[in-house]
Design an enzyme around this catalytic site. Sequence first.
Site, PDB file in Angstrom:
ATOM      1  N   ARG A  22       0.817  -1.213   0.000  1.00  0.00           N
ATOM      2  CA  ARG A  22       0.000   0.000   0.000  1.00  0.00           C
ATOM      3  C   ARG A  22       0.853   1.266   0.000  1.00  0.00           C
ATOM      4  NH1 ARG A  22      -5.362  -1.564   2.096  1.00  0.00           N
ATOM      5  NH2 ARG A  22      -6.204  -2.454   0.164  1.00  0.00           N
ATOM      6  N   GLU A  34      -0.663  -7.396  -7.161  1.00  0.00           N
ATOM      7  CA  GLU A  34      -1.925  -7.630  -7.857  1.00  0.00           C
ATOM      8  C   GLU A  34      -1.980  -9.037  -8.454  1.00  0.00           C
ATOM      9  OE1 GLU A  34      -4.569  -5.956  -7.728  1.00  0.00           O
ATOM     10  OE2 GLU A  34      -3.747  -4.205  -6.725  1.00  0.00           O
ATOM     11  N   GLY A  78       0.313 -21.395  -5.180  1.00  0.00           N
ATOM     12  CA  GLY A  78      -0.687 -21.983  -6.060  1.00  0.00           C
ATOM     13  C   GLY A  78      -0.902 -21.207  -7.345  1.00  0.00           C
ATOM     14  N   TYR A 117      -8.171  -6.625 -15.651  1.00  0.00           N
ATOM     15  CA  TYR A 117      -8.149  -6.205 -14.252  1.00  0.00           C
ATOM     16  C   TYR A 117      -6.751  -5.805 -13.803  1.00  0.00           C
ATOM     17  CZ  TYR A 117      -7.413  -6.357  -9.348  1.00  0.00           C
ATOM     18  OH  TYR A 117      -6.987  -6.011  -8.094  1.00  0.00           O
ATOM     19  N   ASP A 135     -12.580  -6.557 -10.256  1.00  0.00           N
ATOM     20  CA  ASP A 135     -12.270  -7.918  -9.820  1.00  0.00           C
ATOM     21  C   ASP A 135     -13.504  -8.499  -9.137  1.00  0.00           C
ATOM     22  OD1 ASP A 135     -12.380  -6.651  -7.364  1.00  0.00           O
ATOM     23  OD2 ASP A 135     -10.540  -7.570  -6.591  1.00  0.00           O
ATOM     24  N   CYS A 200     -27.153   2.168  -1.709  1.00  0.00           N
ATOM     25  CA  CYS A 200     -27.194   0.752  -2.093  1.00  0.00           C
ATOM     26  C   CYS A 200     -28.627   0.270  -2.283  1.00  0.00           C
ATOM     27  CB  CYS A 200     -26.495  -0.097  -1.030  1.00  0.00           C
ATOM     28  SG  CYS A 200     -26.435  -1.850  -1.463  1.00  0.00           S
TER      29      CYS A 200
END
Length: 325
Positions: A22, A34, A78, A117, A135, A200
């Site tokens: 950050r 990312e 992974g 993205y 994303d 919302c």
Amino acid sequence: MTPFQHDLLEWYRAHRRALPWRAERDPYRILLSEVLLQQTRVGQAVPYYRRFLERFPDLRALAGAQLEEVLHAWQGAGYYARARNLHKLAQAVAAQPRPDLPASYARLRELPGLGPYTAAAVASIAFGEPVAAVDGNVRRVISRLMAWENPTLAQLQARADQLLSAEHPGDWNQAVMELGATVCTPRRPACPACPVARWCQGKGAPECYPAPKARRQKAVTAVAVVLRGARGVLLEPRRGRVLGGLWGVPMAEGEALGPLLERLAADHGTPIAPPEPVGTVRHAFSHRKLEVRVYHSAWEGPGHDPASKPLSQLDRKILRQAQAL
């Protein structure tokens, strides 16, 4: 700046998690974070991020490394295609007259392995380009804001573009993702703590938006044999899109061990003592669940030190089951 943008950005600046990337403005480090975060939770990504940077502190170091070194550093994270693509990207950038990451979304998209993205995230965070990144977290936040059950990617991108703060695109993209990761979560979203709840449309039944996707995982059985001798454990290079570039124990799909043993004896010209079963290992990939019956036997053929090779989590499980790791 709209009231919606103001409220979300103020919330983000007050409540964002302290993550090692950050505070970064180094495009390479932002790119690495990312790529890791695409399919890895934040808490898991942090140690891999630090370990990878210790080994490859910049694009030049990454470009000059062998793929096996890169996969070894990525071991455990992974989704190894991410590491392979990152290595290709570093080599492509290093081959340019100016070996730096390009500073625009359009040029970032031309690099190997960078989808919309990741290119948007790097362009906005590292270079301040006003481009919206979408994303999974952003998809969920926008779907609930709009009460959309099954939005298309085009709808989501268009709405994300409309909401974007052009003055603060990097903070904005991170704010929407942070909201989805910490407040507007898939289950039990904390609507009373949401800084944009008054806008919302889906807050009455947030878990309905977006509609859950049915995930089908194919069940696959396999056999694996751990052959161990004085010179180490027999390991073979893995092939294919999922584990390509890694190493692992001999394995074959199906329940029959015989064909696998015949192939190994023919490949190495070394007889194999009858293997003994040592248990079963279960491992889930994104689209299939694997159940592996593990056997072990003494071995006088070639061997490797498992610590010296990049191994998948599946192979590490198998070796632990056979007490060979």
